[in-house]
Design an enzyme around this catalytic site. Sequence first.
Site, PDB file in Angstrom:
ATOM      1  CB  CYS A  18       2.257   5.192   8.013  1.00  0.00           C
ATOM      2  SG  CYS A  18       2.797   6.962   7.248  1.00  0.00           S
ATOM      3  CE  LYS A  64       3.982  -2.187   4.168  1.00  0.00           C
ATOM      4  NZ  LYS A  64       4.785  -1.172   4.949  1.00  0.00           N
ATOM      5  CG  ASN A  79       7.039  -3.516   2.963  1.00  0.00           C
ATOM      6  OD1 ASN A  79       7.112  -2.639   3.856  1.00  0.00           O
ATOM      7  ND2 ASN A  79       7.873  -3.763   1.935  1.00  0.00           N
ATOM      8  N   GLY A  80      10.369  -3.588   2.390  1.00  0.00           N
ATOM      9  CA  GLY A  80      11.159  -2.640   2.980  1.00  0.00           C
ATOM     10  C   GLY A  80      12.899  -3.280   2.058  1.00  0.00           C
ATOM     11  N   PRO A 108       0.838  -1.017   0.089  1.00  0.00           N
ATOM     12  CG  PRO A 108       0.301  -1.072   2.118  1.00  0.00           C
ATOM     13  CD  PRO A 108       1.057  -2.180   1.541  1.00  0.00           C
ATOM     14  CG  MET A 109       3.560   1.803  -1.461  1.00  0.00           C
ATOM     15  SD  MET A 109       4.690   1.853  -3.903  1.00  0.00           S
ATOM     16  CE  MET A 109       3.853   0.327  -4.708  1.00  0.00           C
ATOM     17  NE  ARG A 115      10.966   3.228  -1.663  1.00  0.00           N
ATOM     18  CZ  ARG A 115      11.675   4.201  -1.320  1.00  0.00           C
ATOM     19  NH1 ARG A 115      12.475   4.603  -1.537  1.00  0.00           N
ATOM     20  NH2 ARG A 115      12.261   2.952  -0.311  1.00  0.00           N
TER      21      ARG A 115
END
Length: 332
Positions: free
Chosen positions: A96, A135, A207-208, A13-14, A230
């Site tokens: 976030c 998340k 993730n990351g 999700p971005m 990304r």
Amino acid sequence: MQRFQSYRFTVAPMMDWTDTHCRVFHRLLSRRARLYTEMLTTGAIIRGDRARLLGFDASEHPVALQLGGSDPADLATSAKIGEDFGYDEINMNVGCPSDRVQDGRFGACLMAEPDLVADCVAAMKQAVCVPVTVKCRIGIDDQEPEIALQTISRAVVAAGADALVVHARKAWLKGLSPKENRDIPPLDYGLVYRLKAAMPDVPIIINGGIGSIAEAKAHLQHVDGVMLGRAAYQEPWRLLDADSDLFGDPGPQRSMKDAIEAFIPYVERELARGIRLHAMTRHLVGAFHAVPGARAFRRHLAEHAVKPGAIATVLRDAMDLVAERIEASVAA
């Protein structure tokens, strides 16, 4: 590791990126990827225009709704609304780092309140039948990551969380901007691997900083799933190989050109509904990599897709520029 195939490959999700148009395009690149919405706050869902915020195309399945909030009752209400809209999963954002998110007491700052996060998960689990996931980060500020991640993981799993997505960086809420938090804190993939070893019956998604399908494949030796962020958005051509490399299935399209051709009927349908062309083509700017004409493609969309009344011909013309340059380079 093979027991949790539905989480094996996901697109993160971005904010401002993974809207419904982006997700439709990504689905044309991978049948198997699990897609996620941008984070939506409980307040927006409960009091806002739900059709605009939550509406999505049937082709997007499996698709998850990511929620931002910290009130268990509001999260339960929002989760139920999301389930009724047809989402396949409800995901709670505990990662976030933006100031706006902190002011609203959700996102990464909740890493400091694992019991509250657990209460939120329990409330959502009572409200819906679809999976509820979390998340998170590996910690915030001065937290010791090994302890922080274990603490919140065990709390939410005990509350019924069906899976954990772990961004393998700390979030520094004091001193770093949200952008800096995506790059500066060091990655600790080993910590996420150890979490998986400690929780073998829980799907763990990493993730990351993951930049390719090849890197994703390497991580899958240690965890159940990989979430690409990304790299998936800025270089969507990478997704063309996801199904074949990670699942052994042929992908839906052979090339980016084929994918964009397949996207055009959707574009035409949305234009007829009053959606502006740029709202859709803005997700295509990274479609071509090291391809002759890629710059001309981007420039044409930047100049013409933003104009009032722009139609799908603009996208077709941009594609022609790529094809012409390819032919010219081959002829030369």
